[in-house]
Design a protein around this motif. Sequence first.
Motif, PDB file in Angstrom:
ATOM      1  N   SER A  32       0.719  -1.171   0.111  1.00  0.00           N
ATOM      2  CA  SER A  32      -0.073   0.055   0.096  1.00  0.00           C
ATOM      3  C   SER A  32       0.909   1.267   0.057  1.00  0.00           C
ATOM      4  N   ALA A  33       0.356   2.174  -0.139  1.00  0.00           N
ATOM      5  CA  ALA A  33       1.112   3.731  -0.179  1.00  0.00           C
ATOM      6  C   ALA A  33       1.717   3.664   1.097  1.00  0.00           C
ATOM      7  N   ASP A  34       1.230   3.359   2.319  1.00  0.00           N
ATOM      8  CA  ASP A  34       1.709   3.640   3.834  1.00  0.00           C
ATOM      9  C   ASP A  34       3.041   2.788   3.989  1.00  0.00           C
ATOM     10  N   ASP A  35       3.161   1.719   3.109  1.00  0.00           N
ATOM     11  CA  ASP A  35       4.274   0.595   3.380  1.00  0.00           C
ATOM     12  C   ASP A  35       5.507   1.710   3.164  1.00  0.00           C
ATOM     13  N   GLU A  36       6.672   1.353   3.927  1.00  0.00           N
ATOM     14  CA  GLU A  36       7.742   2.217   3.898  1.00  0.00           C
ATOM     15  C   GLU A  36       8.763   1.031   3.798  1.00  0.00           C
ATOM     16  N   VAL A  37       9.878   1.426   3.171  1.00  0.00           N
ATOM     17  CA  VAL A  37      10.998   0.588   2.826  1.00  0.00           C
ATOM     18  C   VAL A  37      11.942   0.691   3.885  1.00  0.00           C
ATOM     19  N   LEU A  38      12.426  -0.197   4.587  1.00  0.00           N
ATOM     20  CA  LEU A  38      13.386  -0.050   5.697  1.00  0.00           C
ATOM     21  C   LEU A  38      14.870  -0.103   5.135  1.00  0.00           C
ATOM     22  N   PHE A  39      15.210  -1.023   4.479  1.00  0.00           N
ATOM     23  CA  PHE A  39      16.558  -1.071   3.693  1.00  0.00           C
ATOM     24  C   PHE A  39      16.644  -0.962   2.322  1.00  0.00           C
ATOM     25  N   ARG A  40      17.315  -0.102   1.644  1.00  0.00           N
ATOM     26  CA  ARG A  40      17.492   0.242   0.274  1.00  0.00           C
ATOM     27  C   ARG A  40      18.620   0.863  -0.136  1.00  0.00           C
ATOM     28  N   PHE A  41      19.295   0.553  -1.200  1.00  0.00           N
ATOM     29  CA  PHE A  41      20.383   1.409  -1.674  1.00  0.00           C
ATOM     30  C   PHE A  41      19.687   2.883  -2.094  1.00  0.00           C
ATOM     31  N   PRO A  42      20.311   4.078  -1.600  1.00  0.00           N
ATOM     32  CA  PRO A  42      19.809   5.285  -2.039  1.00  0.00           C
ATOM     33  C   PRO A  42      19.711   5.556  -3.543  1.00  0.00           C
ATOM     34  N   ALA A  43      18.502   6.085  -4.012  1.00  0.00           N
ATOM     35  CA  ALA A  43      18.352   6.305  -5.461  1.00  0.00           C
ATOM     36  C   ALA A  43      19.056   7.638  -5.561  1.00  0.00           C
ATOM     37  N   PRO A  44      19.136   8.023  -6.767  1.00  0.00           N
ATOM     38  CA  PRO A  44      19.711   9.088  -7.279  1.00  0.00           C
ATOM     39  C   PRO A  44      18.961  10.614  -7.052  1.00  0.00           C
ATOM     40  N   ASP A  45      17.785  10.343  -6.678  1.00  0.00           N
ATOM     41  CA  ASP A  45      17.023  11.622  -6.431  1.00  0.00           C
ATOM     42  C   ASP A  45      16.531  11.796  -4.841  1.00  0.00           C
ATOM     43  N   ASP A  46      17.379  10.814  -4.170  1.00  0.00           N
ATOM     44  CA  ASP A  46      17.345  10.955  -2.470  1.00  0.00           C
ATOM     45  C   ASP A  46      18.122  12.161  -2.124  1.00  0.00           C
ATOM     46  N   PRO A  47      17.768  12.758  -1.120  1.00  0.00           N
ATOM     47  CA  PRO A  47      18.632  13.765  -0.490  1.00  0.00           C
ATOM     48  C   PRO A  47      19.962  13.008   0.212  1.00  0.00           C
ATOM     49  N   ALA A  48      20.955  13.741   0.090  1.00  0.00           N
ATOM     50  CA  ALA A  48      22.141  13.055   0.659  1.00  0.00           C
ATOM     51  C   ALA A  48      22.051  13.400   1.987  1.00  0.00           C
ATOM     52  N   PRO A  49      22.542  12.018   2.982  1.00  0.00           N
ATOM     53  CA  PRO A  49      22.743  12.332   4.313  1.00  0.00           C
ATOM     54  C   PRO A  49      23.547  13.545   4.793  1.00  0.00           C
ATOM     55  N   SER A  50      23.403  13.863   6.005  1.00  0.00           N
ATOM     56  CA  SER A  50      24.317  14.898   6.486  1.00  0.00           C
ATOM     57  C   SER A  50      25.409  14.206   6.696  1.00  0.00           C
ATOM     58  N   THR A  51      26.549  15.129   6.390  1.00  0.00           N
ATOM     59  CA  THR A  51      27.840  14.980   6.742  1.00  0.00           C
ATOM     60  C   THR A  51      28.347  14.399   8.150  1.00  0.00           C
ATOM     61  N   ALA A  52      27.687  14.843   9.059  1.00  0.00           N
ATOM     62  CA  ALA A  52      27.966  14.526  10.634  1.00  0.00           C
ATOM     63  C   ALA A  52      27.242  13.304  10.797  1.00  0.00           C
ATOM     64  N   ARG A 111      16.864   6.677   7.345  1.00  0.00           N
ATOM     65  CA  ARG A 111      16.050   6.370   8.767  1.00  0.00           C
ATOM     66  C   ARG A 111      16.236   7.252   9.659  1.00  0.00           C
ATOM     67  N   PRO A 112      15.657   7.720  10.635  1.00  0.00           N
ATOM     68  CA  PRO A 112      15.865   8.690  11.634  1.00  0.00           C
ATOM     69  C   PRO A 112      16.723   7.933  12.833  1.00  0.00           C
ATOM     70  N   VAL A 113      16.252   6.644  13.297  1.00  0.00           N
ATOM     71  CA  VAL A 113      16.536   5.896  14.601  1.00  0.00           C
ATOM     72  C   VAL A 113      17.319   4.498  14.020  1.00  0.00           C
ATOM     73  N   LEU A 114      17.025   3.751  13.067  1.00  0.00           N
ATOM     74  CA  LEU A 114      17.076   2.605  12.864  1.00  0.00           C
ATOM     75  C   LEU A 114      18.753   2.355  12.433  1.00  0.00           C
ATOM     76  N   PRO A 115      19.614   3.168  11.834  1.00  0.00           N
ATOM     77  CA  PRO A 115      20.668   3.052  11.957  1.00  0.00           C
ATOM     78  C   PRO A 115      21.581   2.943  13.361  1.00  0.00           C
ATOM     79  N   TRP A 116      21.138   3.900  14.275  1.00  0.00           N
ATOM     80  CA  TRP A 116      21.732   3.623  15.644  1.00  0.00           C
ATOM     81  C   TRP A 116      21.641   2.496  16.118  1.00  0.00           C
TER      82      TRP A 116
END
Length: 136
Positions: A32-52, A111-116
Amino acid sequence: MTTVEKDRTTRTEAAAIMPFGGWESTPTGTASADDEVLFRFPAPDDPAPSTARLLTLALWAAGLGFSALGAGALAMADVLGGAAFWYVPTLAFFGLLSVVMAAASFLSIHRPVLPWLLLTCATGPLAVDILIAVLY
């Protein structure tokens, strides 16, 4: 000269049966449209994660790697001196479990918390590895 853009919302049939929401999102299939993907390679149009954020993840993973290197050196000395049959498979299991969780933390960097959480969980099996190598 024209540019062909690939639509990000396409996916294969295998992605529908993958755990954790699969690797990509799609408007078709059972998702469904509410399903979110937890693990994926970044797509070209994804924003870059912050350097920190990226630097902190990389430093934590490097710390895990250097700790594993020390445990591996101790384990190698134990193996050369004659170790029990369970020693190497046990160290390999906990070491690989730690590596898989550390790699998954980089795949979930948006993801906000999952990597940590994954890096914290990766520290546990490595601590078990170190304890086994030191106390054996």
